[in-house]
Design a protein around this motif. Structure first.
Motif, PDB file in Angstrom:
ATOM      1  N   PRO A   1      24.977  86.212  21.217  1.00 37.34           N
ATOM      2  CA  PRO A   1      24.989  84.856  21.733  1.00 37.34           C
ATOM      3  C   PRO A   1      25.309  84.362  22.720  1.00 37.34           C
ATOM      4  O   PRO A   1      26.535  84.864  22.971  1.00 37.34           O
ATOM      5  CB  PRO A   1      25.220  84.056  19.889  1.00 37.34           C
ATOM      6  CG  PRO A   1      26.484  85.330  19.368  1.00 37.34           C
ATOM      7  CD  PRO A   1      25.869  86.403  19.924  1.00 37.34           C
ATOM      8  N   ASN A   2      25.137  83.593  23.089  1.00 36.65           N
ATOM      9  CA  ASN A   2      25.671  83.089  24.461  1.00 36.65           C
ATOM     10  C   ASN A   2      25.959  81.568  24.112  1.00 36.65           C
ATOM     11  O   ASN A   2      25.552  80.447  23.304  1.00 36.65           O
ATOM     12  CB  ASN A   2      24.485  82.563  25.386  1.00 36.65           C
ATOM     13  CG  ASN A   2      24.765  81.443  26.332  1.00 36.65           C
ATOM     14  OD1 ASN A   2      26.307  81.243  26.912  1.00 36.65           O
ATOM     15  ND2 ASN A   2      23.787  81.195  27.794  1.00 36.65           N
ATOM     16  N   VAL A   3      27.285  81.711  24.404  1.00 34.07           N
ATOM     17  CA  VAL A   3      28.201  79.972  23.618  1.00 34.07           C
ATOM     18  C   VAL A   3      28.396  78.908  24.617  1.00 34.07           C
ATOM     19  O   VAL A   3      28.015  77.740  24.326  1.00 34.07           O
ATOM     20  CB  VAL A   3      30.010  80.294  23.944  1.00 34.07           C
ATOM     21  CG1 VAL A   3      30.438  80.968  22.637  1.00 34.07           C
ATOM     22  CG2 VAL A   3      30.542  80.957  24.654  1.00 34.07           C
ATOM     23  N   HIS A   4      27.778  79.385  25.668  1.00 31.86           N
ATOM     24  CA  HIS A   4      27.255  77.974  26.518  1.00 31.86           C
ATOM     25  C   HIS A   4      25.892  77.555  26.607  1.00 31.86           C
ATOM     26  O   HIS A   4      25.726  76.833  27.218  1.00 31.86           O
ATOM     27  CB  HIS A   4      27.741  78.263  28.009  1.00 31.86           C
ATOM     28  CG  HIS A   4      28.644  78.837  28.561  1.00 31.86           C
ATOM     29  ND1 HIS A   4      30.208  78.400  28.411  1.00 31.86           N
ATOM     30  CD2 HIS A   4      29.465  79.940  29.196  1.00 31.86           C
ATOM     31  CE1 HIS A   4      31.166  78.503  28.296  1.00 31.86           C
ATOM     32  NE2 HIS A   4      30.732  79.589  28.910  1.00 31.86           N
ATOM     33  N   GLY A   5      24.896  78.675  25.585  1.00 31.44           N
ATOM     34  CA  GLY A   5      23.594  78.324  26.007  1.00 31.44           C
ATOM     35  C   GLY A   5      22.885  77.777  24.400  1.00 31.44           C
ATOM     36  O   GLY A   5      21.985  77.974  23.233  1.00 31.44           O
ATOM     37  N   GLY A   6      24.079  76.619  23.623  1.00 29.58           N
ATOM     38  CA  GLY A   6      24.260  76.932  21.805  1.00 29.58           C
ATOM     39  C   GLY A   6      23.724  78.207  21.136  1.00 29.58           C
ATOM     40  O   GLY A   6      23.414  77.953  19.803  1.00 29.58           O
ATOM     41  N   GLY A   7      24.272  78.905  21.781  1.00 23.61           N
ATOM     42  CA  GLY A   7      24.422  79.772  20.370  1.00 23.61           C
ATOM     43  C   GLY A   7      23.210  81.235  20.240  1.00 23.61           C
ATOM     44  O   GLY A   7      23.168  82.129  19.723  1.00 23.61           O
ATOM     45  N   MET A   8      22.298  81.032  20.936  1.00 27.71           N
ATOM     46  CA  MET A   8      21.261  81.146  21.349  1.00 27.71           C
ATOM     47  C   MET A   8      21.251  82.751  22.193  1.00 27.71           C
ATOM     48  O   MET A   8      22.126  83.053  22.769  1.00 27.71           O
ATOM     49  CB  MET A   8      20.036  80.387  22.266  1.00 27.71           C
ATOM     50  CG  MET A   8      18.602  81.370  21.829  1.00 27.71           C
ATOM     51  SD  MET A   8      17.092  80.295  22.501  1.00 27.71           S
ATOM     52  CE  MET A   8      17.540  80.769  24.357  1.00 27.71           C
ATOM     53  N   SER A   9      20.646  84.336  21.478  1.00 24.11           N
ATOM     54  CA  SER A   9      21.207  85.017  22.225  1.00 24.11           C
ATOM     55  C   SER A   9      20.151  85.437  23.311  1.00 24.11           C
ATOM     56  O   SER A   9      20.127  83.952  23.233  1.00 24.11           O
ATOM     57  CB  SER A   9      20.073  86.078  21.148  1.00 24.11           C
ATOM     58  OG  SER A   9      19.995  87.285  22.285  1.00 24.11           O
ATOM     59  N   PHE A  10      21.145  85.698  24.395  1.00 23.36           N
ATOM     60  CA  PHE A  10      20.433  86.210  25.805  1.00 23.36           C
ATOM     61  C   PHE A  10      19.597  86.774  25.952  1.00 23.36           C
ATOM     62  O   PHE A  10      18.600  86.391  26.507  1.00 23.36           O
ATOM     63  CB  PHE A  10      22.037  86.316  26.404  1.00 23.36           C
ATOM     64  CG  PHE A  10      23.082  86.111  27.276  1.00 23.36           C
ATOM     65  CD1 PHE A  10      23.426  86.077  28.242  1.00 23.36           C
ATOM     66  CD2 PHE A  10      23.903  86.576  25.940  1.00 23.36           C
ATOM     67  CE1 PHE A  10      24.456  84.588  28.463  1.00 23.36           C
ATOM     68  CE2 PHE A  10      25.103  85.320  26.243  1.00 23.36           C
ATOM     69  CZ  PHE A  10      25.417  84.929  27.797  1.00 23.36           C
ATOM     70  N   GLY A  11      19.352  87.724  25.168  1.00 23.10           N
ATOM     71  CA  GLY A  11      18.059  88.353  25.086  1.00 23.10           C
ATOM     72  C   GLY A  11      16.969  87.761  24.925  1.00 23.10           C
ATOM     73  O   GLY A  11      15.663  88.354  23.969  1.00 23.10           O
ATOM     74  N   ALA A  12      16.821  86.229  24.279  1.00 26.78           N
ATOM     75  CA  ALA A  12      15.665  85.569  23.169  1.00 26.78           C
ATOM     76  C   ALA A  12      15.167  84.772  24.642  1.00 26.78           C
ATOM     77  O   ALA A  12      13.907  84.141  23.872  1.00 26.78           O
ATOM     78  CB  ALA A  12      16.248  85.191  22.131  1.00 26.78           C
ATOM     79  N   ASP A  13      15.653  85.027  25.737  1.00 24.52           N
ATOM     80  CA  ASP A  13      15.007  83.839  26.319  1.00 24.52           C
ATOM     81  C   ASP A  13      15.266  84.865  27.822  1.00 24.52           C
ATOM     82  O   ASP A  13      15.278  85.196  28.346  1.00 24.52           O
ATOM     83  CB  ASP A  13      15.574  82.759  27.457  1.00 24.52           C
ATOM     84  CG  ASP A  13      15.618  81.959  27.885  1.00 24.52           C
ATOM     85  OD1 ASP A  13      14.205  80.576  27.085  1.00 24.52           O
ATOM     86  OD2 ASP A  13      15.782  81.751  29.322  1.00 24.52           O
ATOM     87  N   ALA A  14      13.775  84.758  28.409  1.00 22.87           N
ATOM     88  CA  ALA A  14      13.567  85.412  29.436  1.00 22.87           C
ATOM     89  C   ALA A  14      14.734  84.837  30.746  1.00 22.87           C
ATOM     90  O   ALA A  14      15.196  85.646  31.334  1.00 22.87           O
ATOM     91  CB  ALA A  14      12.101  85.344  29.699  1.00 22.87           C
ATOM     92  N   ALA A  15      14.370  83.818  30.792  1.00 19.68           N
ATOM     93  CA  ALA A  15      15.555  82.966  31.996  1.00 19.68           C
ATOM     94  C   ALA A  15      17.022  83.524  31.847  1.00 19.68           C
ATOM     95  O   ALA A  15      17.121  83.946  32.833  1.00 19.68           O
ATOM     96  CB  ALA A  15      15.108  81.867  32.434  1.00 19.68           C
ATOM     97  N   CYS A  16      17.388  83.435  30.974  1.00 18.92           N
ATOM     98  CA  CYS A  16      18.585  83.476  30.934  1.00 18.92           C
ATOM     99  C   CYS A  16      19.009  85.146  30.633  1.00 18.92           C
ATOM    100  O   CYS A  16      19.877  85.813  30.937  1.00 18.92           O
ATOM    101  CB  CYS A  16      18.583  82.992  28.489  1.00 18.92           C
ATOM    102  SG  CYS A  16      20.436  82.962  28.657  1.00 18.92           S
ATOM    103  N   ALA A  17      17.849  85.864  29.921  1.00 19.49           N
ATOM    104  CA  ALA A  17      17.616  87.281  29.964  1.00 19.49           C
ATOM    105  C   ALA A  17      18.470  87.846  31.542  1.00 19.49           C
ATOM    106  O   ALA A  17      19.100  88.568  31.738  1.00 19.49           O
ATOM    107  CB  ALA A  17      16.817  88.069  29.702  1.00 19.49           C
ATOM    108  N   ALA A  18      17.331  87.365  32.560  1.00 14.58           N
ATOM    109  CA  ALA A  18      17.623  87.713  33.754  1.00 14.58           C
ATOM    110  C   ALA A  18      18.588  86.959  34.617  1.00 14.58           C
ATOM    111  O   ALA A  18      18.562  87.719  35.357  1.00 14.58           O
ATOM    112  CB  ALA A  18      15.927  87.203  34.675  1.00 14.58           C
ATOM    113  N   ALA A  19      19.053  86.553  34.214  1.00 14.97           N
ATOM    114  CA  ALA A  19      19.616  85.580  34.916  1.00 14.97           C
ATOM    115  C   ALA A  19      21.551  86.416  34.466  1.00 14.97           C
ATOM    116  O   ALA A  19      22.352  86.349  35.203  1.00 14.97           O
ATOM    117  CB  ALA A  19      20.653  83.911  34.166  1.00 14.97           C
ATOM    118  N   VAL A  20      21.680  86.945  33.421  1.00 15.27           N
ATOM    119  CA  VAL A  20      22.929  87.400  32.485  1.00 15.27           C
ATOM    120  C   VAL A  20      22.362  89.044  33.824  1.00 15.27           C
ATOM    121  O   VAL A  20      23.765  89.900  33.976  1.00 15.27           O
ATOM    122  CB  VAL A  20      23.277  87.603  30.860  1.00 15.27           C
ATOM    123  CG1 VAL A  20      22.199  88.367  30.392  1.00 15.27           C
ATOM    124  CG2 VAL A  20      24.227  88.496  31.059  1.00 15.27           C
TER     125      VAL A  20
END
Ligand SMILES: Cc1cc2nc3c(=O)[nH]c(=O)nc-3n(C[C@H](O)[C@H](O)[C@H](O)COP(=O)(O)O)c2cc1C
Length: 303
Positions: free
Chosen positions: A132-151
């Motif tokens: 879970p991404n603590v700066h993204g409301g706890g949603m997993s980094f891997g659940a969102d394409a943009a977030c996964a790409a950024a990390v």
């Protein structure tokens, strides 16, 4: 003589069988059972920047054909891993090591990636983006394409070794996440991590796991993992490590036919510590029965 060796981004593995993260510790416990140098490689326990005690217990629930865990990335933290765990491992282990890392913010991921990728014996960094991404409301980094790409991009910028991103299966479109991660610079992919699951104790009427939910692994998830590897193979050009429920040489072959260049074995090791060794021992004969001389010829053969 049947060829079992495969390569992942110029890293040669003597066979395609890799012990999966979280199911092989830092290798130490398995030395009592067999020489772990017979593995293709192994992926160490998910390491974070700071030590983690993990989730409250109970954190394991059994289920038909598998198990659900909510261990919560218990690990001693990168300093202890660098100072103690890896030197102890490298004293007796000479095969490739995948350093599996996790984080709860992009900064944690990059700090961990930079440090661990600088270690000589680390061959590949495996980025577990199911956290879970603590700066993204706890949603997993891997659940969102943009977030996964950024990390992925942030880690790639500091990573001194090939970077493999381990995808979460808890998404609607795994191919979309895989493509985003490839475009962000990933050198390869590992898939899948565990599937979100739960059990209820019918006497107490409460969830069995203290954390309510956990990750399902083991033979029950094999067909799901296989389907995702098959879909991702069609979507990307980078190598794929397939995992999820693999427990036999036949499963390894099936996973490679779906598109995996190598395969990891996780929960099977928790029920039988010799699982990886038995699979490696059985591979030549199983391949021979199918008339296969070089294991590389079957990668993606089902497409
Ligand atoms: C007890 C346990 C701990 C795990 N810890 C990690 C971890 O630290 N990092 C990670 O990327 N995956 C972790 N996993 C997921 C496995 O590496 C693997 O992706 C998943 O269990 C599916 O494969 P399997 O069915 O062969 O176990 C863990 C799995 C289990 C069962």
């Amino acid at each position: 003589m049947i060829n079992l060796s495969v390569t992942l981004s110029n890293v040669r593995l003597q066979n395609p069988v890799i012990a999966a993260s979280g199911c092989f510790g830092y290798g130490e416990e398995f030395r009592d059972f067999y020489d772990i140098n017979l593995l293709g490689a192994f992926s160490c326990k998910g390491t974070t920047l700071h030590p983690r005690f993990g989730n409250p217990t109970p954190r394991i629930a059994e289920t038909n054909g598998g198990m659900i865990n909510s261990v919560g990335l218990q690990n001693p933290g990168i300093e202890a891993v660098t100072a103690t765990e890896l030197p102890r491992l490298f004293a007796h282990y000479q095969q490739p090591l995948l350093a599996n890392i996790s984080g709860f913010s992009r900064e944690e991921y990059t700090a961990c990636c930079e440090q661990i990728s600088a270690i000589d014996g680390v061959s590949i960094v495996e980025l577990n983006i199911s956290c879970p991404n603590v700066h993204g409301g706890g949603m997993s980094f891997g659940a969102d394409a943009a977030c996964a790409a950024a990390v992925t991009a942030a880690c790639k910028a500091v990573c001194k070794k090939p970077l493999y991103v381990k995808l979460s299966p808890n998404v609607t479109n795994i191919a979309e996440i895989a493509k985003a991660v490839e475009a962000a610079g990933a050198d390869g992919l590992s898939l899948i991590n565990t599937l979100l699951a739960m059990r209820i104790n019918t006497k107490t009427r409460k969830p069995i796991l203290a954390n309510t939910f956990g990750g399902l692994s083991g033979p029950a998830i094999f067909p799901v993992a296989l389907r995702m590897v098959y879909q991702v193979y069609d979507a990307v050009k980078i190598p794929i490590i397939g995992l999820g429920g693999v427990s036999s040489a036949g499963d390894v072959i099936e996973m490679m036919m779906a598109g995996a260049s190598a395969v990891q074995v996780g929960a099977a090791t928790l029920t039988d510590p010799f699982a990886c060794k038995k699979i490696i021992d059985a591979l030549p004969e199983t391949l021979q029965t199918l008339g296969i001389e070089d294991i590389n010829e079957i990668i993606g053969a089902a497409h």
